[in-house]
Design an enzyme around this catalytic site. Structure first.
Site, PDB file in Angstrom:
ATOM      1  NE  ARG A 128      -3.175  -0.486   2.786  1.00 32.23           N
ATOM      2  CZ  ARG A 128      -4.410  -0.979   3.596  1.00 32.23           C
ATOM      3  NH1 ARG A 128      -5.541   0.684   3.517  1.00 32.23           N
ATOM      4  NH2 ARG A 128      -4.468  -1.535   4.752  1.00 32.23           N
TER       5      ARG A 128
ATOM      6  CE  LYS B 149       1.065  -0.290   7.931  1.00 33.51           C
ATOM      7  NZ  LYS B 149      -0.482  -1.071   7.014  1.00 33.51           N
TER       8      LYS B 149
ATOM      9  CB  ALA C  79      -3.378  -8.157   0.108  1.00 30.96           C
ATOM     10  CB  SER C  80      -7.557 -10.337   1.658  1.00 31.18           C
ATOM     11  OG  SER C  80      -9.009 -10.370   2.193  1.00 31.18           O
TER      12      SER C  80
ATOM     13  CB  SER D 197      -9.013 -18.116   5.054  1.00 31.15           C
ATOM     14  OG  SER D 197      -9.455 -18.579   5.996  1.00 31.15           O
TER      15      SER D 197
ATOM     16  CE  LYS E 176      -9.218 -14.676   3.028  1.00 28.72           C
ATOM     17  NZ  LYS E 176      -8.027 -13.840   2.527  1.00 28.72           N
TER      18      LYS E 176
ATOM     19  CB  VAL F 242      -1.088 -18.523  10.134  1.00 29.41           C
ATOM     20  CG1 VAL F 242       0.434 -17.991   9.877  1.00 29.41           C
ATOM     21  CG2 VAL F 242      -2.163 -18.278   9.115  1.00 29.41           C
TER      22      VAL F 242
ATOM     23  CE1 TYR G 258     -21.043 -28.372  19.103  1.00 29.52           C
ATOM     24  CE2 TYR G 258     -20.945 -26.098  19.122  1.00 29.52           C
ATOM     25  CZ  TYR G 258     -21.521 -27.370  19.471  1.00 29.52           C
ATOM     26  OH  TYR G 258     -23.171 -27.502  19.730  1.00 29.52           O
TER      27      TYR G 258
HETATM   28  P1  NAP Z   1      -1.647  -9.278   7.538  1.00 25.06           P
HETATM   29  O1  NAP Z   1      -0.445  -9.230   8.056  1.00 25.06           O
HETATM   30  O2  NAP Z   1      -2.485  -8.281   8.094  1.00 25.06           O
HETATM   31  O3  NAP Z   1      -1.706  -8.815   5.876  1.00 25.06           O
HETATM   32  C1  NAP Z   1      -2.333  -8.544   4.900  1.00 25.06           C
HETATM   33  C2  NAP Z   1      -2.313  -7.715   4.161  1.00 25.06           C
HETATM   34  O4  NAP Z   1      -3.405  -6.879   3.017  1.00 25.06           O
HETATM   35  C3  NAP Z   1      -1.041  -6.514   4.450  1.00 25.06           C
HETATM   36  O5  NAP Z   1      -0.385  -6.592   3.337  1.00 25.06           O
HETATM   37  C4  NAP Z   1      -1.892  -5.340   4.215  1.00 25.06           C
HETATM   38  O6  NAP Z   1      -1.361  -3.772   3.778  1.00 25.06           O
HETATM   39  C5  NAP Z   1      -2.695  -5.364   2.440  1.00 25.06           C
HETATM   40  N1  NAP Z   1      -4.112  -4.760   2.361  1.00 25.06           N
HETATM   41  C6  NAP Z   1      -5.148  -5.273   3.599  1.00 25.06           C
HETATM   42  N2  NAP Z   1      -6.014  -3.958   2.894  1.00 25.06           N
HETATM   43  C7  NAP Z   1      -5.040  -3.677   1.689  1.00 25.06           C
HETATM   44  C8  NAP Z   1      -5.840  -2.454   1.061  1.00 25.06           C
HETATM   45  N3  NAP Z   1      -7.175  -1.721   1.122  1.00 25.06           N
HETATM   46  N4  NAP Z   1      -4.458  -2.361  -0.205  1.00 25.06           N
HETATM   47  C9  NAP Z   1      -3.387  -3.052  -0.395  1.00 25.06           C
HETATM   48  N5  NAP Z   1      -3.109  -3.781   1.148  1.00 25.06           N
HETATM   49  C10 NAP Z   1      -4.190  -4.302   1.635  1.00 25.06           C
HETATM   50  O7  NAP Z   1      -1.764 -10.234   7.557  1.00 25.06           O
HETATM   51  P2  NAP Z   1      -1.934 -11.595   7.105  1.00 25.06           P
HETATM   52  O8  NAP Z   1      -2.320 -12.693   8.681  1.00 25.06           O
HETATM   53  O9  NAP Z   1      -0.643 -12.056   6.643  1.00 25.06           O
HETATM   54  O10 NAP Z   1      -2.735 -12.223   5.862  1.00 25.06           O
HETATM   55  C11 NAP Z   1      -2.552 -12.280   4.712  1.00 25.06           C
HETATM   56  C12 NAP Z   1      -3.546 -13.310   3.884  1.00 25.06           C
HETATM   57  O11 NAP Z   1      -3.947 -14.513   4.767  1.00 25.06           O
HETATM   58  C13 NAP Z   1      -4.921 -12.492   4.035  1.00 25.06           C
HETATM   59  O12 NAP Z   1      -5.452 -13.082   2.884  1.00 25.06           O
HETATM   60  C14 NAP Z   1      -5.681 -13.704   5.123  1.00 25.06           C
HETATM   61  O13 NAP Z   1      -7.215 -13.290   4.845  1.00 25.06           O
HETATM   62  C15 NAP Z   1      -5.016 -14.715   5.081  1.00 25.06           C
HETATM   63  N6  NAP Z   1      -5.270 -15.938   6.342  1.00 25.06           N
HETATM   64  C16 NAP Z   1      -4.215 -15.461   7.051  1.00 25.06           C
HETATM   65  C17 NAP Z   1      -5.170 -16.445   8.191  1.00 25.06           C
HETATM   66  C18 NAP Z   1      -3.863 -15.940   9.413  1.00 25.06           C
HETATM   67  O14 NAP Z   1      -4.712 -16.718  10.827  1.00 25.06           O
HETATM   68  N7  NAP Z   1      -2.858 -15.380   9.674  1.00 25.06           N
HETATM   69  C19 NAP Z   1      -5.390 -17.924   8.429  1.00 25.06           C
HETATM   70  C20 NAP Z   1      -5.538 -18.038   6.887  1.00 25.06           C
HETATM   71  C21 NAP Z   1      -6.373 -17.150   6.073  1.00 25.06           C
HETATM   72  P3  NAP Z   1      -0.560  -3.082   5.078  1.00 25.06           P
HETATM   73  O15 NAP Z   1      -0.458  -3.818   5.685  1.00 25.06           O
HETATM   74  O16 NAP Z   1      -0.744  -1.768   4.578  1.00 25.06           O
HETATM   75  O17 NAP Z   1      -1.959  -2.796   5.659  1.00 25.06           O
END
Ligand code: NAP
Length: 352
Positions: free
Chosen positions: A39, A46, A88-89, A131, A170, A197, A311
């Protein structure tokens, strides 16, 4: 079968995130050129740790600015790539406006990135970080599955904007991705479905919800006991490997549950106890009625409590073991490395 040329650059969205940083680390370790879409490339809090680690690895990191909500923003980063990892999400449970803060970036953002894939002639494959949240919404959803076990065949049908909006975001995003993939035939879609994670982060200021969940085990908030909440977990470094294999294995396809261990909050605490016995880790199960009573004061709705607490959660990872050759670190190593890292970077108070 999709062969990716390893010499072509690889694009990663949300490259500075907790999960993506380890994926970028893996790609750079293997010598790839990574087009890292973030971003704000100038935000050193970051992006700095990723840039620093890139300097120690054989591959090349190139930063690109892109926001999920800005149409066409990923075109520059995708140019010349054959493979996109779309990670990214937003992953947060604290939202005031779930439509704007979760659903819009997840759904519109996924469409935006996949439209870029469709516009970019060189793209052959997109790996989407979905996810297990797109597979189930509440733990009770496992109860009517064969063997009470989740597989890639299942979809989350219980979440909504009002109940588990992150899980809902998701699910909508992954469904939209499949619709777009099916509507064309130049690139294929491979989906990675991780459970919770765990493991250390590359960025000491990483903001993923994963840290908030594990912090509660060590900061005393669960000292009186932990609710019985079944969880699946995966080490962030193993998840990076799974993404890599999903990207570069020609026959990779479909959805892929990446969840190493079926455990619980108390299971995680037990895996920490030997090494971190000086922390106020929970040792008892809180009775469900108590969780039901106090849940709303702790951010847990009564609906969440009744549909999740008590559960177990079972997710079947057979597909990634047999088709992607995955193996997983022991649970103890992952959670202990994460806990030790949180202490090191000052996110958990050190105790003697
Ligand atoms: P994270 O560290 O919060 O990473 C999220 C990333 O998405 C960050 O780089 C963030 O950018 C970016 N993002 C959010 N909104 C955005 C926007 N409007 N435009 C561009 N970038 C944006 O979380 P994470 O745990 O690594 O998650 C990464 C992925 O893994 C996600 O898809 C999440 O759903 C999936 N996931 C995570 C887990 C878990 O337990 N952690 C489990 C299952 C799936 P900024 O840094 O600029 O905010």
């Amino acid at each position: 079968m999709t062969e990716i040329n390893p010499e072509a650059p690889v694009m990663v969205t949300g490259a500075n995130g907790y999960v993506a940083s380890w994926l970028v680390h893996k790609l750079l370790s293997e010598g790839h050129t990574v087009h890292a879409a973030v971003r704000d490339p100038d935000n050193t809090d970051k992006v700095g740790p990723l840039v620093d680690v890139a300097g120690t690895l054989p591959g090349t990191l190139k930063l690109f600015q892109a926001d999920l909500l800005s149409d066409g923003a990923y075109d520059a980063a995708a140019a010349g790539c054959e493979l996109i990892f779309h990670t990214a999400s937003p992953f947060t449970m604290q939202t005031r406006d779930p439509q704007a803060e979760l659903v819009e970036p997840a759904l519109r953002g996924t469409r935006n990135v996949l439209e870029t894939a469709s516009r970019t002639d060189t793209i052959k494959r997109v790996v989407l970080t979905s996810s297990c949240a797109a597979i189930y919404g509440d733990n009770i959803d496992c109860e009517d599955k064969p063997g009470k076990t989740l597989t890639e065949a299942h979809w989350n049908t219980s979440s909504s904007l009002e109940h588990n909006p992150y899980q809902y975001s998701k699910t909508l995003a992954e469904q939209a991705a499949w619709e777009m993939a099916d509507a064309q035939d130049r690139w294929d879609l491979v989906v990675v479905n991780p459970s919770l994670v765990i493991g250390p982060a590359i960025n000491p200021k990483a903001t993923s919800e994963s840290f908030a969940i594990v912090k509660q085990l060590g900061d005393g908030s669960m000292k009186p006991g932990a609710p019985h909440l079944g969880l699946g977990v995966i080490d962030v470094r193993d998840l990076a490997e799974a993404h890599y294999r999903a990207g570069f294995t020609p026959a990779a396809h479909g959805r892929n549950i990446v969840s190493a261990w079926n455990t619980s909050l108390l299971g995680l605490a037990a895996a920490l106890r030997g090494r971190f016995s000086n922390y106020p880790l929970p040792t008892r199960t809180l009775p469900k009625f108590l969780v039901w009573l106090v849940g709303p004061t702790q951010g847990l709705s009564r609906k969440f409590v009744s549909r999740n607490i008590g559960y177990d959660l079972k997710a079947d990872h057979t597909k990634v073991v047999s088709e992607l050759g995955m193996s997983f670190r022991p649970l103890e190593e992952s959670i202990q490395d994460m806990f030790a890292w949180m202490i090191d970077v000052g996110r958990l108070r050190a105790r003697k």
